[in-house]
Design a protein around this motif. Sequence first.
Motif, PDB file in Angstrom:
ATOM      1  N   PHE A  88      45.474  35.416  48.197  1.00 44.09           N
ATOM      2  CA  PHE A  88      44.186  34.784  48.508  1.00 44.09           C
ATOM      3  C   PHE A  88      43.252  35.739  49.237  1.00 44.09           C
ATOM      4  O   PHE A  88      42.035  35.732  49.020  1.00 44.09           O
ATOM      5  CB  PHE A  88      44.387  33.498  49.321  1.00 44.09           C
ATOM      6  N   ALA A  89      43.800  36.576  50.112  1.00 41.40           N
ATOM      7  CA  ALA A  89      42.967  37.509  50.871  1.00 41.40           C
ATOM      8  C   ALA A  89      42.387  38.585  49.952  1.00 41.40           C
ATOM      9  O   ALA A  89      41.214  38.965  50.080  1.00 41.40           O
ATOM     10  CB  ALA A  89      43.769  38.140  52.000  1.00 41.40           C
ATOM     11  N   THR A  90      43.195  39.060  49.027  1.00 37.40           N
ATOM     12  CA  THR A  90      42.717  40.034  48.050  1.00 37.40           C
ATOM     13  C   THR A  90      41.595  39.434  47.207  1.00 37.40           C
ATOM     14  O   THR A  90      40.575  40.076  46.957  1.00 37.40           O
ATOM     15  CB  THR A  90      43.869  40.486  47.139  1.00 37.40           C
ATOM     16  N   LEU A  91      41.794  38.193  46.773  1.00 37.60           N
ATOM     17  CA  LEU A  91      40.767  37.526  45.972  1.00 37.60           C
ATOM     18  C   LEU A  91      39.476  37.369  46.761  1.00 37.60           C
ATOM     19  O   LEU A  91      38.378  37.521  46.212  1.00 37.60           O
ATOM     20  CB  LEU A  91      41.281  36.169  45.489  1.00 37.60           C
ATOM     21  N   GLY A  92      39.581  37.078  48.049  1.00 32.63           N
ATOM     22  CA  GLY A  92      38.383  36.990  48.894  1.00 32.63           C
ATOM     23  C   GLY A  92      37.644  38.319  48.952  1.00 32.63           C
ATOM     24  O   GLY A  92      36.414  38.368  48.838  1.00 32.63           O
ATOM     25  N   GLY A  93      38.386  39.404  49.118  1.00 30.64           N
ATOM     26  CA  GLY A  93      37.770  40.735  49.117  1.00 30.64           C
ATOM     27  C   GLY A  93      37.104  41.040  47.786  1.00 30.64           C
ATOM     28  O   GLY A  93      36.001  41.601  47.730  1.00 30.64           O
ATOM     29  N   MET A  94      37.772  40.656  46.708  1.00 33.25           N
ATOM     30  CA  MET A  94      37.208  40.875  45.379  1.00 33.25           C
ATOM     31  C   MET A  94      35.911  40.076  45.216  1.00 33.25           C
ATOM     32  O   MET A  94      34.938  40.564  44.630  1.00 33.25           O
ATOM     33  CB  MET A  94      38.227  40.481  44.314  1.00 33.25           C
ATOM     34  N   GLY A  95      35.880  38.854  45.760  1.00 28.39           N
ATOM     35  CA  GLY A  95      34.667  38.049  45.687  1.00 28.39           C
ATOM     36  C   GLY A  95      33.499  38.719  46.379  1.00 28.39           C
ATOM     37  O   GLY A  95      32.371  38.727  45.855  1.00 28.39           O
ATOM     38  N   VAL A  96      33.748  39.302  47.530  1.00 25.25           N
ATOM     39  CA  VAL A  96      32.681  40.004  48.247  1.00 25.25           C
ATOM     40  C   VAL A  96      32.218  41.221  47.446  1.00 25.25           C
ATOM     41  O   VAL A  96      31.018  41.520  47.381  1.00 25.25           O
ATOM     42  CB  VAL A  96      33.145  40.391  49.668  1.00 25.25           C
ATOM     43  N   ALA A  97      33.156  41.903  46.803  1.00 22.96           N
ATOM     44  CA  ALA A  97      32.779  43.041  45.960  1.00 22.96           C
ATOM     45  C   ALA A  97      31.899  42.578  44.796  1.00 22.96           C
ATOM     46  O   ALA A  97      30.908  43.246  44.449  1.00 22.96           O
ATOM     47  CB  ALA A  97      34.026  43.755  45.449  1.00 22.96           C
ATOM     48  N   PHE A  98      32.236  41.442  44.198  1.00 24.60           N
ATOM     49  CA  PHE A  98      31.390  40.903  43.125  1.00 24.60           C
ATOM     50  C   PHE A  98      29.981  40.600  43.640  1.00 24.60           C
ATOM     51  O   PHE A  98      28.995  40.860  42.950  1.00 24.60           O
ATOM     52  CB  PHE A  98      32.006  39.637  42.524  1.00 24.60           C
ATOM     53  N   ILE A  99      29.888  40.059  44.855  1.00 24.46           N
ATOM     54  CA  ILE A  99      28.566  39.807  45.445  1.00 24.46           C
ATOM     55  C   ILE A  99      27.805  41.119  45.573  1.00 24.46           C
ATOM     56  O   ILE A  99      26.619  41.202  45.246  1.00 24.46           O
ATOM     57  CB  ILE A  99      28.689  39.084  46.798  1.00 24.46           C
TER      58      ILE A  99
ATOM     59  N   VAL B 262      49.280  48.715  49.808  1.00 26.59           N
ATOM     60  CA  VAL B 262      48.493  49.939  49.928  1.00 26.59           C
ATOM     61  C   VAL B 262      47.244  49.852  49.043  1.00 26.59           C
ATOM     62  O   VAL B 262      46.144  50.222  49.471  1.00 26.59           O
ATOM     63  CB  VAL B 262      49.372  51.167  49.593  1.00 26.59           C
ATOM     64  N   TRP B 263      47.405  49.319  47.833  1.00 23.72           N
ATOM     65  CA  TRP B 263      46.242  49.148  46.953  1.00 23.72           C
ATOM     66  C   TRP B 263      45.250  48.152  47.563  1.00 23.72           C
ATOM     67  O   TRP B 263      44.032  48.314  47.443  1.00 23.72           O
ATOM     68  CB  TRP B 263      46.660  48.704  45.555  1.00 23.72           C
ATOM     69  N   ASP B 264      45.759  47.117  48.210  1.00 22.61           N
ATOM     70  CA  ASP B 264      44.890  46.135  48.852  1.00 22.61           C
ATOM     71  C   ASP B 264      44.079  46.788  49.972  1.00 22.61           C
ATOM     72  O   ASP B 264      42.861  46.571  50.071  1.00 22.61           O
ATOM     73  CB  ASP B 264      45.721  44.975  49.395  1.00 22.61           C
ATOM     74  N   GLN B 265      44.736  47.579  50.798  1.00 21.75           N
ATOM     75  CA  GLN B 265      44.031  48.262  51.890  1.00 21.75           C
ATOM     76  C   GLN B 265      43.018  49.259  51.345  1.00 21.75           C
ATOM     77  O   GLN B 265      41.924  49.421  51.889  1.00 21.75           O
ATOM     78  CB  GLN B 265      45.023  48.959  52.825  1.00 21.75           C
ATOM     79  N   ARG B 266      43.366  49.908  50.240  1.00 19.38           N
ATOM     80  CA  ARG B 266      42.412  50.818  49.591  1.00 19.38           C
ATOM     81  C   ARG B 266      41.178  50.023  49.149  1.00 19.38           C
ATOM     82  O   ARG B 266      40.046  50.456  49.344  1.00 19.38           O
ATOM     83  CB  ARG B 266      43.052  51.524  48.403  1.00 19.38           C
ATOM     84  N   GLY B 267      41.407  48.872  48.539  1.00 17.60           N
ATOM     85  CA  GLY B 267      40.287  48.049  48.106  1.00 17.60           C
ATOM     86  C   GLY B 267      39.388  47.661  49.265  1.00 17.60           C
ATOM     87  O   GLY B 267      38.152  47.731  49.160  1.00 17.60           O
ATOM     88  N   MET B 268      39.989  47.261  50.364  1.00 15.36           N
ATOM     89  CA  MET B 268      39.188  46.864  51.528  1.00 15.36           C
ATOM     90  C   MET B 268      38.416  48.057  52.096  1.00 15.36           C
ATOM     91  O   MET B 268      37.255  47.923  52.482  1.00 15.36           O
ATOM     92  CB  MET B 268      40.079  46.227  52.591  1.00 15.36           C
ATOM     93  N   ALA B 269      39.051  49.225  52.156  1.00 12.42           N
ATOM     94  CA  ALA B 269      38.359  50.408  52.678  1.00 12.42           C
ATOM     95  C   ALA B 269      37.174  50.775  51.790  1.00 12.42           C
ATOM     96  O   ALA B 269      36.088  51.100  52.292  1.00 12.42           O
ATOM     97  CB  ALA B 269      39.330  51.585  52.789  1.00 12.42           C
TER      98      ALA B 269
ATOM     99  N   GLU C  63      32.632  48.668  43.154  1.00 15.41           N
ATOM    100  CA  GLU C  63      33.293  48.852  41.856  1.00 15.41           C
ATOM    101  C   GLU C  63      34.696  49.415  42.046  1.00 15.41           C
ATOM    102  O   GLU C  63      35.652  48.958  41.423  1.00 15.41           O
ATOM    103  CB  GLU C  63      32.459  49.762  40.956  1.00 15.41           C
ATOM    104  N   GLU C  64      34.812  50.416  42.909  1.00  9.96           N
ATOM    105  CA  GLU C  64      36.127  51.016  43.152  1.00  9.96           C
ATOM    106  C   GLU C  64      37.024  50.040  43.909  1.00  9.96           C
ATOM    107  O   GLU C  64      38.233  50.005  43.701  1.00  9.96           O
ATOM    108  CB  GLU C  64      35.977  52.332  43.927  1.00  9.96           C
ATOM    109  N   ALA C  65      36.426  49.234  44.774  1.00  7.19           N
ATOM    110  CA  ALA C  65      37.205  48.207  45.473  1.00  7.19           C
ATOM    111  C   ALA C  65      37.817  47.246  44.461  1.00  7.19           C
ATOM    112  O   ALA C  65      39.010  46.925  44.545  1.00  7.19           O
ATOM    113  CB  ALA C  65      36.315  47.453  46.464  1.00  7.19           C
ATOM    114  N   ILE C  66      37.033  46.809  43.495  1.00  8.01           N
ATOM    115  CA  ILE C  66      37.543  45.878  42.479  1.00  8.01           C
ATOM    116  C   ILE C  66      38.682  46.508  41.693  1.00  8.01           C
ATOM    117  O   ILE C  66      39.699  45.863  41.437  1.00  8.01           O
ATOM    118  CB  ILE C  66      36.401  45.402  41.551  1.00  8.01           C
ATOM    119  N   ARG C  67      38.548  47.773  41.321  1.00  6.26           N
ATOM    120  CA  ARG C  67      39.642  48.451  40.599  1.00  6.26           C
ATOM    121  C   ARG C  67      40.928  48.436  41.431  1.00  6.26           C
ATOM    122  O   ARG C  67      42.017  48.206  40.904  1.00  6.26           O
ATOM    123  CB  ARG C  67      39.236  49.872  40.242  1.00  6.26           C
TER     124      ARG C  67
END
Length: 177
Positions: A112-123, A77-84, A92-96
């Motif tokens: 790995f998928a979560t880390l990929g999403g986090m990478g895009v958020a860092f970009i 659920v936290w992962d889906q929240r991050g992606m949304a 910033e909220e995605a990374i949290r």
Amino acid sequence: LAGECHLRSVRQGWSADPESEIAEGFRLLQLALSIDGNATLALSLLGYATASFTDDYDTAREMVDRAVALNPNSSRVWDQRGMAYLVSGQPEEAIRSFERRIRLSPFDPLLFATLGGMGVAFIGLGRFDDAVSIARKSIRQNPLHPFSHRCLVSALAHLGRDAEAKEAVRGLLELDP
């Protein structure tokens, strides 16, 4: 999960009829919620899908926020929240959210998928060195994940590391022409 499969088919570019797949994905997630309005995974998946396919970001965030309020111990659920939040332009909220997901399930085989999403958020935040680092970590966990390779290419290009970016593009194109 059937609804998620239809939506994933579209996100991955596998669908011959994306419009029908999206409609069926939404129908199935809404059906699950009509049976149990507190089905947090269905609610969070629907929130991410709403952000992705309808651009109704306020509704999407409400859904994923409700899902984590109902089940704050679900890493999915936290992962889906991050992606949304990522899709709705709030990196910033995605990374949290991604950080919370990682704390809840640090050895999850889908990390790995979560880390990929986090990478895009860092970009999105201009934190390109962090994006390179996290994309490489994601690729080490799953070398066949094109999303993380795309993140790596983008971050390297933003940093002006052209030779490394070109090498990363070659690897990406071998994986996903």
